[in-house]
Enzyme design. Structure first.
Site, PDB file in Angstrom:
ATOM      1  CG  HIS A 129      -1.726  -1.232   1.397  1.00 42.68           C
ATOM      2  ND1 HIS A 129      -2.599  -1.678   0.441  1.00 42.68           N
ATOM      3  CD2 HIS A 129      -1.773  -2.144   2.405  1.00 42.68           C
ATOM      4  CE1 HIS A 129      -3.177  -2.805   0.867  1.00 42.68           C
ATOM      5  NE2 HIS A 129      -2.683  -3.108   2.041  1.00 42.68           N
ATOM      6  CG  HIS A 187      -6.046  -6.250   1.082  1.00 43.39           C
ATOM      7  ND1 HIS A 187      -6.974  -5.676   1.917  1.00 43.39           N
ATOM      8  CD2 HIS A 187      -4.833  -5.984   1.611  1.00 43.39           C
ATOM      9  CE1 HIS A 187      -6.320  -5.099   2.935  1.00 43.39           C
ATOM     10  NE2 HIS A 187      -5.043  -5.274   2.754  1.00 43.39           N
TER      11      HIS A 187
END
Lengths: 333, 333
Positions: free
Chosen positions: A57, A219
């Protein structure tokens, strides 16, 4: 799989080594366990902020370590929670005697491991508070989450709480800022393409050449709806509509509008999204008081974006404007 | 084509509108002709810096307008040179009486149009110098270029000349900084995927699922070699080797090392590239004195990276560290 990586199992370690080499003045990196720590930690007498979660991320969270934001980040492997030991080590490394705030995105693994680490830290005499961020309005319950997922508001919470801690405020008040941000921020994202985890080597989900996923998780968790690709202006309505309705944001509100790229989306597209978001909000009488446009909470190379709105008051605007010096977010100093 | 856009012909205008809305404190945007101008321009008595080129490379150049960097940017349509009229208008808008430096990437259309604009500006009594940046060692002559293409060194030149101009130095000296950067910087890039221009709607070039292009241009111009995809460390050697040998950079040199993403590459990969670049240089006795890691000169959503090295001296390091406040690059203020 086409990526600028070496062995899939070395991705996180090598990324952290690169981060450490590039930003030695801001952060120190530990490889066992993985930790990104403010170069001058612990800062005595200051509340310390620790966050963390799976890697993939970036710049979140390791890129948000530095003056005015996080004291430490605990990166797990890609899309994998950090361990309690790791979080405990980070908590101890940055505790300056004024207590430690854990900022936790709402994923079940993260919650459990941060809770365990907080217990262990308290046993060692460190005062710890934890606040869970859960701002994604797309779905209730998801692949790794009970309740709402924690997404873009985390970036804002880390900045705003970092500013509050830098002012010397006590732990309870810094935690209150985090709870306030979570209460008054809402987000939703969408994907044009899937991400590919290095270990899997293939797309996390399949999306047709003419399809997009509205409400995607960071995700690649399923969203609300799979649709034909649409113009950017329509996509803004599909994301900002539910976000505005949820809080709800009302005419006369001032907001921080955050347009986030998911990793594979170029800036030219994010500004097109921001333009329409600004118009969308203006049409509802909502004023954009502050903004952030860029790729700050990503999902590897996923193409897509997310929109986060935070209801602003004078105090939050002031904390937002305060200096921040991190690899990923920097101004005012 | 999957992009966060509306009509292809509106991409540049809408991006500029978004930029203006997001950064009203830093820049003003004109839509006829397209110009991004420093909010407080003209700055009286300061040398003004103007750059420009085709859009699709964001944040360059519009994102580099602001205190300590450019006074104006002239964005053309995607991968299309700005017009002489447009460049003339920008030159006049930012002239503060101390002359204007045109920083021009070496593409034939850009050169011709900047030259014509400079002539017209001189006829109106504005002192103009132009410096052409041509740092790409990959190929000699290319699709749109005679000689070497101008790439990553442009970002560095804009920052360094911006700092020199902010110090109040005269036009000749600011232009000398630009010439110096061009003389001592070298770059090379590579692509994992093609970009897709909005108007064409299909990949600019075809690259197999297991292929990469070494020496790619920022408009997808052909590079040196098409190869099987390789580990990041090998890719660094393929790019940094020719860059180091060309100047050449030697043991004992201090450099600014710039790892740039081409638009579709996430930060996690750029730090892996940076890690190996640092090791590659250390192995040759070359010290990294400053660095920049991120997507600053892009090619729409192309996945890939470029490496730029600039030989540093104390003066360039000082100019690099000087405050800069632009949408795309910001520190020290």
């Amino acid at each position: 799989m086409k990526k600028l990586i070496n062995a899939p199992e070395d991705v996180v370690r090598e990324e952290l080594e690169g981060l450490a080499l590039a930003h030695a003045g801001m952060v120190r990196v530990s490889l066992d366990p993985y930790m990104v720590v403010r170069a001058d930690a612990p800062v005595l007498g200051k509340v310390a902020l620790v966050s963390g979660g799976g890697s993939g991320h970036e710049p979140m969270h390791g890129g948000f370590v530095g003056a005015g934001m996080l004291d430490a980040a605990c990166p797990g492997e890609v899309f994998t929670s950090p361990t309690p030991d790791q979080i405990l080590a980070a908590t101890k490394a940055v505790d300056g005697g004024a207590g430690v705030l854990h900022i936790v995105k709402n994923y079940t693994g993260d919650i459990l491991n941060f809770e365990m680490a907080a217990e262990l830290a308290r046993e060692e005499g460190i005062e710890v508070e934890a606040v869970v961020v859960a701002d994604d309005v797309a779905v209730r319950d998801s692949l790794y989450t009970a309740g709402r997922r924690g997404v873009g508001a985390t970036v804002l919470a880390e900045k705003l709480c970092g500013a509050a801690a830098a002012e010397g405020r006590p732990l309870k008040e810094v935690a209150d800022v985090c709870r306030h941000v979570n209460d008054f921020a809402r987000s939703m994202g969408m994907a044009l393409t899937s991400c590919v985890t290095p270990s899997a080597g293939r797309p996390t989900f399949d999306l047709g050449e003419d399809e997009m996923e509205i409400g995607i998780g960071i995700h690649g968790e399923p969203g609300r709806e799979r649709m034909k690709v649409a113009p950017a202006d329509d996509i803004v309505a599909l994301l900002a509509g539910p976000v505005v309705e949820d809080l709800p944001f009302r005419a006369g509100d001032s907001v921080l509008a955050f347009v986030n790229g998911l990793g594979g989306t170029p800036l030219i597209e994010l500004y097109i999204v921001y333009r329409e978001l600004h118009r969308f909000l203006a049409g509802r009488g909502i004023l954009v008081g502050r903004n952030l446009v860029g790729s700050y909470i990503t999902s590897l190379e996923m193409a897509g974006c997310s929109i986060t709105l935070l209801k602003l008051d004078d105090e939050l605007a002031r904390l937002w404007d305060a200096p921040v010096v991190t690899p990923g977010l920097r101004w005012g100093a």
